[in-house]
Design a protein around this motif. Sequence first.
Motif, short mmCIF file in Angstrom:
data_model
loop_
_atom_site.label_atom_id
_atom_site.label_comp_id
_atom_site.label_asym_id
_atom_site.label_seq_id
_atom_site.Cartn_x
_atom_site.Cartn_y
_atom_site.Cartn_z
N TRP A 671 3.25 -10.26 8.62
CA TRP A 671 4.11 -8.89 8.03
C TRP A 671 3.41 -8.48 6.58
CZ3 TRP A 671 10.04 -10.53 8.07
CH2 TRP A 671 10.44 -10.66 9.31
N GLY A 672 2.40 -9.55 6.22
CA GLY A 672 1.77 -9.24 5.01
C GLY A 672 2.56 -9.05 3.91
N TRP A 673 3.68 -10.10 3.67
CA TRP A 673 4.24 -10.33 2.36
C TRP A 673 3.27 -11.18 1.56
CZ3 TRP A 673 9.87 -11.75 3.23
CH2 TRP A 673 10.48 -10.62 3.93
N LEU A 674 2.87 -10.66 0.06
CA LEU A 674 2.31 -11.28 -0.96
C LEU A 674 0.83 -11.39 -0.18
CD1 LEU A 674 4.65 -14.26 -2.01
CD2 LEU A 674 4.42 -12.02 -3.02
N ALA A 675 0.48 -10.60 0.48
CA ALA A 675 -0.86 -10.45 0.97
C ALA A 675 -1.81 -10.87 -0.01
CB ALA A 675 -0.91 -9.27 1.91
N SER A 676 -1.99 -10.01 -0.95
CA SER A 676 -3.23 -9.98 -2.09
C SER A 676 -3.06 -11.50 -2.76
CB SER A 676 -2.80 -9.07 -2.91
OG SER A 676 -1.49 -9.03 -3.62
N VAL A 677 -2.09 -12.18 -2.84
CA VAL A 677 -1.95 -13.34 -3.39
C VAL A 677 -2.88 -14.41 -2.55
CG1 VAL A 677 -0.33 -15.25 -4.19
CG2 VAL A 677 0.21 -12.89 -4.76
N PHE A 678 -2.40 -14.48 -1.38
CA PHE A 678 -3.09 -15.40 -0.49
C PHE A 678 -4.19 -15.08 0.37
CE2 PHE A 678 1.57 -16.46 -1.14
CZ PHE A 678 1.53 -17.78 -1.13
N GLY A 679 -4.88 -13.94 0.02
CA GLY A 679 -6.07 -13.32 0.51
C GLY A 679 -6.08 -12.99 2.03
N VAL A 680 -4.91 -12.20 2.24
CA VAL A 680 -4.80 -11.55 3.51
C VAL A 680 -5.20 -10.15 3.36
CG1 VAL A 680 -3.20 -11.03 5.35
CG2 VAL A 680 -2.74 -13.28 4.01
N THR A 681 -6.27 -9.74 4.04
CA THR A 681 -6.78 -8.50 4.09
C THR A 681 -5.96 -7.33 5.03
OG1 THR A 681 -8.46 -9.07 5.43
CG2 THR A 681 -9.03 -9.22 3.44
N THR A 682 -5.60 -7.96 6.31
CA THR A 682 -5.11 -7.46 7.06
C THR A 682 -4.24 -8.02 7.96
OG1 THR A 682 -7.39 -5.95 7.63
CG2 THR A 682 -5.36 -5.75 9.32
N PRO A 683 -2.86 -7.89 7.71
CA PRO A 683 -2.07 -8.61 8.63
C PRO A 683 -2.08 -8.48 9.99
CG PRO A 683 -0.72 -7.34 6.77
CD PRO A 683 -2.29 -6.77 7.06
N GLY A 684 -1.87 -9.65 10.51
CA GLY A 684 -1.96 -9.54 12.20
C GLY A 684 -1.43 -10.86 12.84
N PRO A 685 -1.69 -10.94 14.14
CA PRO A 685 -1.03 -12.22 14.61
C PRO A 685 -1.14 -13.44 13.99
CG PRO A 685 -1.95 -10.84 16.33
CD PRO A 685 -2.26 -10.38 14.98
N VAL A 686 -0.36 -14.42 13.95
CA VAL A 686 -0.72 -15.81 13.36
C VAL A 686 -1.36 -16.55 14.40
CG1 VAL A 686 0.59 -18.09 12.83
CG2 VAL A 686 1.78 -15.86 12.27
N LEU A 687 -2.35 -17.50 13.75
CA LEU A 687 -3.37 -18.14 14.45
C LEU A 687 -2.73 -19.08 15.37
CD1 LEU A 687 -6.46 -19.35 14.16
CD2 LEU A 687 -5.41 -20.92 12.77
N SER A 688 -3.21 -19.12 17.00
CA SER A 688 -2.50 -19.32 17.88
C SER A 688 -2.27 -20.84 17.75
CB SER A 688 -3.21 -19.17 19.13
OG SER A 688 -4.68 -19.34 18.99
#
Length: 843
Positions: A671-688
Amino acid sequence: MARWLSALGSLVARRPRTTIGTWLVLLALGVTGYLTLGGTLSSTVSLPGTPTARVAEQLQQEFPDASGGSGTVVFHAEDGAALTDAQRSEISALLARVAQTPGVKGTVDPFTTTAQRDQQAQQLEGGQQQIDAARAQLDAGQAQLTAGRAQLEALPAAAQQSPRVQAQLAALEQQQTQLDAGRAQLEEQARQADLGSRLVAVSEGVRQVSADGGTALGVVQFALPQDQVTPETKEAVVSQLQSDEGRSTIPGVQVALSQELVQEVPEVFGPGEAVGLVIAAVTLLVVLGTAIAAAVPIVSAVVGVGVGVTAALSLSGVVDMISVTPILGVMLGLAVGIDYSLFLINRHRRQLLHGMPLRASIALATGTAGNAVVFAGLTVVIALAALNVTGIGFLGLMGTVGAFCVLVAVAMAVTFTPAVLSLLGARVLRRKERAFYDRHDAAAEQQRHDDDAAEAAAQRALRPMRTGRAVVTVVLGVAVLGLLAVPAASLRLGLPDGSSESADSTQYQAFELTERAFGAGANGPLLVVADLPQPLTGTDQLAEQVRVAEQLKGLADVAAVAPIGASADSRLLAFQVVPVSGPTAEATEVLVQDIRALPEGYGVAGVASGNIDVSEKLAGALPGYLGLVVGLSLLILVVVFRSLLVPLTATLGFVLSLFATLGAITAVYQWGWLASVFGVTTPGPVLSFLPTIVIGIMFGLAMDYQLFLVSGMREAYAHGAHARTAVTAGVKAGRRVVVAAAIIMISVFAGFIGSDSVIIRSFGFGLAFGVLADAFVVRLLVIPAVMHLLGRSAWWLPGWLARVLPDVDVEGASLERSHAGAGAGAGAGATVAGGAAEAAPTR
């Protein structure tokens, strides 16, 4: 087990240098084995036997020239204008030089390819004009023949029989035959031209130079399949495309490299991991009080990780191992290695302060706290080894390596740590404590006796928590965990692509530039193969290519379809399908399923298709593995606690914390919540494979905390305390060390959130949050409250089952009672948790 471990502790305490030397020799052997036998770690995740793998094998057999791996190079004009002629020439020359690199089969020049496509389109257009002109000439000739035949047929019958007229009629028939043959040939050419034009139309979206001329895509083709390309080959290619600083070698042109070219083995230890170890060291210093004592668990864990990981890497030359496998071993080895050593050291320090002799204390600590460490470690090992039952090779290997590193950590805790404690002697105590320990006069003995009496009085003065507070704690705890679990309902599994990398990485820039100039689907084209019932050649083959291409183009979310070619036996056609959506989008997943669902049964391959297959297989294995882990949880805890309700509540607590963790992972990474805090540049599927690994590790760690807390409750209850008072006693006995252990694990796992690999970052976040939720919410709040509400019924066990179950004595209580020097020390009722922190209440 406890007595055997006690004897082991006594032995290593007498021969500490031999024990430490043995471990150092094992470490040297592991390093030597890795350097001499270790192979190349794979940066790609693949599964044999999946539909994508089968199509890839088919392509390798039928299209060997196209079976090698490849990587994309994005060339972009930095000024935003079109690439100049000079820049285009430099790009073509650069790709030509890259083609000469050992291990590279060739390169695709985007400008040459585009020119050829344009030329082909112009030829088709010119050919159509020629066909129209030829058709007009044929029509004119047909009109003349028809008029001539009409004139001859208008003659009288007698005149028509004359030799001259008959000769003219024969000549007209011959001309008509030639005209018909010419028309047939022309119509065949017209059909081919029409089919060619239709192919050009459906492949219009397949481009290598953007419409504005500012971005171009070059392709590097390797001689080996993608998962077999060596890091040396990739580094040689990258060194020609970019400078050592990562800058372009062409002035005014940004050069960005796709994930397939620069995806490397992530670094094992970086700044984030160092910060995690610093926090762990500070926690150890607070708990143990001296720098020397605090250093022992860290040294033990680091040596254990070195032995376990290098031994595992020594096998990488004979087994396929993905790059994240040893990193998982490092994460687990550090976390449990520090915690297990802490449990034993804290127990040893407690006994020294009660006046126990050094070697006797080491032996007893190894037999009691060490016994609990062995059992706790085995629960983690069982959960990780059970990953092999999923039938997924790389996942089973990850579990095996992780389990081996945990086994090494357990062995280090019960051998290396006691050996170091023997060498350190009383230096594991604070200076004031050491001065008190060295005294054996009457005043010191009286002080120890008074301390024991005060502690026993404090234990007797314990009161149970209020029932209302217990109810509120359970309700709030379950509500919080349930709320955190809500996002897990929309969990989607996938594998990371270039968009998941850090924004300043070349992979991310290549992904973004490609999407901006050519569309999202250009980052994940599909390979589609069509099996023909019989060989087709010539125009018939071309017609079938057009039919299949137009059928594929008519599907939802298809941007373009381009034919790749036909197999040598003309029974297999291959196509490149460019989706509208990106490689991890739900629409692309649906498209793959739609193509496979067509009546013709087309096969699909490619990176996006492979990721979808891997994710689907992992998702299918997840429920079964979760069921197995839950079943193991119930069985193990029934044996340990000799109760039915305690294992049930512990397992339900594990499930709660697990889904809360999956919810948090979904919220951050999907979903991209707190993406900048945890270094998520582009939200997407969770690692399988993240949920499966999290289940295995969290199960083992949850059982660890359950053991160290609830065993204290059980021992207090067994020694006569009221059931609800025993809950308070158990929490008081184990709380301090469980909090310290949880902080250490969270800091170690959280240190990996700063990794340069998105896979490692998600692992670090998932495990850190999982420990946080399970230790601090479930084990320290919800479980004690539930145990209070259950009261005596928590310990109910049917008589027939009590007779069948073995008495495993995880706490080592029998050893403690029989230990000659323990009576005046830790107390006859010391528990496992108490061994790590406080003494449990006695009757």
